[in-house]
Design a protein around this motif. Sequence first.
Motif, PDB file in Angstrom:
ATOM      1  N   UNK A 185       0.862  -1.174   0.000  1.00 46.47           N
ATOM      2  CA  UNK A 185       0.000   0.000   0.000  1.00 46.47           C
ATOM      3  C   UNK A 185       0.899   1.224   0.000  1.00 46.47           C
ATOM      4  N   UNK A 186       0.732   2.086  -1.017  1.00 45.18           N
ATOM      5  CA  UNK A 186       1.513   3.316  -1.126  1.00 45.18           C
ATOM      6  C   UNK A 186       0.553   4.486  -0.953  1.00 45.18           C
ATOM      7  N   UNK A 187       0.800   5.294   0.062  1.00 39.32           N
ATOM      8  CA  UNK A 187      -0.075   6.415   0.349  1.00 39.32           C
ATOM      9  C   UNK A 187      -0.169   7.386  -0.817  1.00 39.32           C
ATOM     10  N   UNK A 188      -1.397   7.765  -1.190  1.00 42.90           N
ATOM     11  CA  UNK A 188      -1.609   8.700  -2.285  1.00 42.90           C
ATOM     12  C   UNK A 188      -1.476   8.082  -3.654  1.00 42.90           C
ATOM     13  N   UNK A 189      -1.176   6.790  -3.724  1.00 40.30           N
ATOM     14  CA  UNK A 189      -1.019   6.098  -5.016  1.00 40.30           C
ATOM     15  C   UNK A 189      -1.981   4.929  -5.123  1.00 40.30           C
ATOM     16  N   UNK A 190      -1.952   4.040  -4.143  1.00 42.38           N
ATOM     17  CA  UNK A 190      -2.891   2.942  -4.157  1.00 42.38           C
ATOM     18  C   UNK A 190      -2.278   1.630  -3.697  1.00 42.38           C
ATOM     19  N   UNK A 191      -2.958   0.543  -4.026  1.00 46.95           N
ATOM     20  CA  UNK A 191      -2.517  -0.809  -3.690  1.00 46.95           C
ATOM     21  C   UNK A 191      -1.930  -1.447  -4.945  1.00 46.95           C
ATOM     22  N   UNK A 192      -0.757  -2.016  -4.830  1.00 46.11           N
ATOM     23  CA  UNK A 192      -0.103  -2.602  -5.988  1.00 46.11           C
ATOM     24  C   UNK A 192       0.598  -3.900  -5.648  1.00 46.11           C
ATOM     25  N   UNK A 193       1.164  -4.539  -6.682  1.00 50.05           N
ATOM     26  CA  UNK A 193       1.896  -5.794  -6.521  1.00 50.05           C
ATOM     27  C   UNK A 193       3.285  -5.615  -7.107  1.00 50.05           C
ATOM     28  N   UNK A 194       4.292  -5.737  -6.264  1.00 48.61           N
ATOM     29  CA  UNK A 194       5.692  -5.603  -6.669  1.00 48.61           C
ATOM     30  C   UNK A 194       6.193  -6.934  -7.199  1.00 48.61           C
ATOM     31  N   UNK A 195       6.699  -6.938  -8.431  1.00 47.23           N
ATOM     32  CA  UNK A 195       7.277  -8.129  -9.046  1.00 47.23           C
ATOM     33  C   UNK A 195       8.759  -8.178  -8.684  1.00 47.23           C
ATOM     34  N   UNK A 196       9.135  -9.138  -7.852  1.00 51.12           N
ATOM     35  CA  UNK A 196      10.510  -9.202  -7.363  1.00 51.12           C
ATOM     36  C   UNK A 196      11.496  -9.661  -8.428  1.00 51.12           C
ATOM     37  N   UNK A 197      11.004 -10.149  -9.555  1.00 54.73           N
ATOM     38  CA  UNK A 197      11.884 -10.613 -10.616  1.00 54.73           C
ATOM     39  C   UNK A 197      12.297  -9.537 -11.600  1.00 54.73           C
ATOM     40  N   UNK A 198      11.660  -8.363 -11.540  1.00 50.97           N
ATOM     41  CA  UNK A 198      11.990  -7.293 -12.473  1.00 50.97           C
ATOM     42  C   UNK A 198      13.277  -6.587 -12.055  1.00 50.97           C
ATOM     43  N   UNK A 199      14.007  -6.092 -13.025  1.00 50.24           N
ATOM     44  CA  UNK A 199      15.243  -5.371 -12.744  1.00 50.24           C
ATOM     45  C   UNK A 199      14.934  -3.918 -12.401  1.00 50.24           C
ATOM     46  N   UNK A 200      15.937  -3.255 -11.835  1.00 48.92           N
ATOM     47  CA  UNK A 200      15.797  -1.844 -11.517  1.00 48.92           C
ATOM     48  C   UNK A 200      15.439  -1.612 -10.069  1.00 48.92           C
ATOM     49  N   UNK A 201      15.545  -0.344  -9.635  1.00 41.96           N
ATOM     50  CA  UNK A 201      15.282   0.021  -8.246  1.00 41.96           C
ATOM     51  C   UNK A 201      14.122   1.003  -8.101  1.00 41.96           C
ATOM     52  N   UNK A 202      13.420   1.292  -9.209  1.00 41.14           N
ATOM     53  CA  UNK A 202      12.259   2.188  -9.147  1.00 41.14           C
ATOM     54  C   UNK A 202      11.054   1.383  -8.671  1.00 41.14           C
ATOM     55  N   UNK A 203      10.570   1.699  -7.475  1.00 43.85           N
ATOM     56  CA  UNK A 203       9.509   0.899  -6.877  1.00 43.85           C
ATOM     57  C   UNK A 203       8.238   0.887  -7.706  1.00 43.85           C
ATOM     58  N   UNK A 204       7.771   2.049  -8.126  1.00 47.01           N
ATOM     59  CA  UNK A 204       6.506   2.103  -8.855  1.00 47.01           C
ATOM     60  C   UNK A 204       6.626   1.507 -10.252  1.00 47.01           C
ATOM     61  N   UNK A 205       7.822   1.582 -10.860  1.00 46.43           N
ATOM     62  CA  UNK A 205       8.013   0.982 -12.178  1.00 46.43           C
ATOM     63  C   UNK A 205       7.930  -0.534 -12.114  1.00 46.43           C
ATOM     64  N   UNK A 206       8.279  -1.110 -10.968  1.00 47.51           N
ATOM     65  CA  UNK A 206       8.249  -2.565 -10.809  1.00 47.51           C
ATOM     66  C   UNK A 206       6.953  -3.056 -10.182  1.00 47.51           C
ATOM     67  N   UNK A 207       6.007  -2.128  -9.939  1.00 49.49           N
ATOM     68  CA  UNK A 207       4.781  -2.466  -9.223  1.00 49.49           C
ATOM     69  C   UNK A 207       3.560  -2.270 -10.122  1.00 49.49           C
ATOM     70  N   UNK A 208       2.720  -3.289 -10.184  1.00 49.69           N
ATOM     71  CA  UNK A 208       1.466  -3.216 -10.947  1.00 49.69           C
ATOM     72  C   UNK A 208       0.369  -2.657 -10.041  1.00 49.69           C
ATOM     73  N   UNK A 209      -0.250  -1.570 -10.492  1.00 48.52           N
ATOM     74  CA  UNK A 209      -1.304  -0.947  -9.708  1.00 48.52           C
ATOM     75  C   UNK A 209      -2.568  -1.813  -9.759  1.00 48.52           C
ATOM     76  N   UNK A 210      -3.072  -2.199  -8.594  1.00 43.34           N
ATOM     77  CA  UNK A 210      -4.272  -3.027  -8.506  1.00 43.34           C
ATOM     78  C   UNK A 210      -5.497  -2.180  -8.200  1.00 43.34           C
ATOM     79  N   UNK A 211      -5.348  -1.233  -7.292  1.00 41.28           N
ATOM     80  CA  UNK A 211      -6.475  -0.379  -6.920  1.00 41.28           C
ATOM     81  C   UNK A 211      -5.944   1.007  -6.588  1.00 41.28           C
ATOM     82  N   UNK A 212      -6.286   2.021  -7.400  1.00 42.82           N
ATOM     83  CA  UNK A 212      -5.843   3.390  -7.091  1.00 42.82           C
ATOM     84  C   UNK A 212      -6.366   3.842  -5.739  1.00 42.82           C
ATOM     85  N   UNK A 213      -5.680   4.787  -5.145  1.00 44.16           N
ATOM     86  CA  UNK A 213      -6.059   5.239  -3.800  1.00 44.16           C
ATOM     87  C   UNK A 213      -7.461   5.826  -3.772  1.00 44.16           C
TER      88      UNK A 213
END
Length: 230
Positions: A185-213
């Motif tokens: 859960x990211x405040x002001x953004x929503x609920x998402x799912x982080x894919x631990x297999x993706x490269x990079x360190x950008x949290x939102x780029x690696x996270x699929x938004x499931x439900x906007x805030x």
Amino acid sequence: MATSLASAMATSSPLPIIGPPRFFVIARAPLARFPNKSKTAIFTPVRPAVHDATTGEFLAAIPLPAGVRSSWQVLAAAPDNRTFVLSGWTGPDSPLRFFRVHLAEDGSPSDPIPVPGLESDALGAGYILALSPDATRLAYAASIPGGAKISVVDLATGQRRDWSTRVSVVTGLAWAPDGQRIALVVGGWGIGVLDLGLKGSDLLAATRLVKPSNEQSSRPVDHEFLSSCW
């Protein structure tokens, strides 16, 4: 950003869930008092404790590792209700340390096993912890200047991988049963799912938004709610 952990996924077999929970663990910060209106606190250490989940009866005090003076209020449990990661207070203005314990069939705790190299600022914002289904990885979220960070740590080696974002704070974490994703859960953004297999360190780029805030219901966002993401 730390990149020492080659794979953040927890792919070993999940710890088995045997019946309803039989125990719960209580951990809190040391007690502080200010005698005679002093501005300097005197701290009374507190040990974490195991209780019977049915009766609430105290069963055992959990031993602390060397260098840890008291429990702290941040902890996480594995699905087996036997394996826990706890935080420990090392003194005023000193970092927290983390350690794991395992409870026997009668609730008695094992000796504490420190998580190597994992420390945090006790004066910073509260941490959110989640222990992987196989109890080999610890995910935690913390505030950083201007945003938030999520880390996954190998409990045996202390190696970790970090993701960060400049968007608000992370207020909830839950591992997927397969150990390859984390709901958050990211405040002001929503609920998402982080894919631990993706490269990079950008949290939102690696996270699929499931439900906007703006679409979240009034129901509290707890572990059960996050588990519905799967």
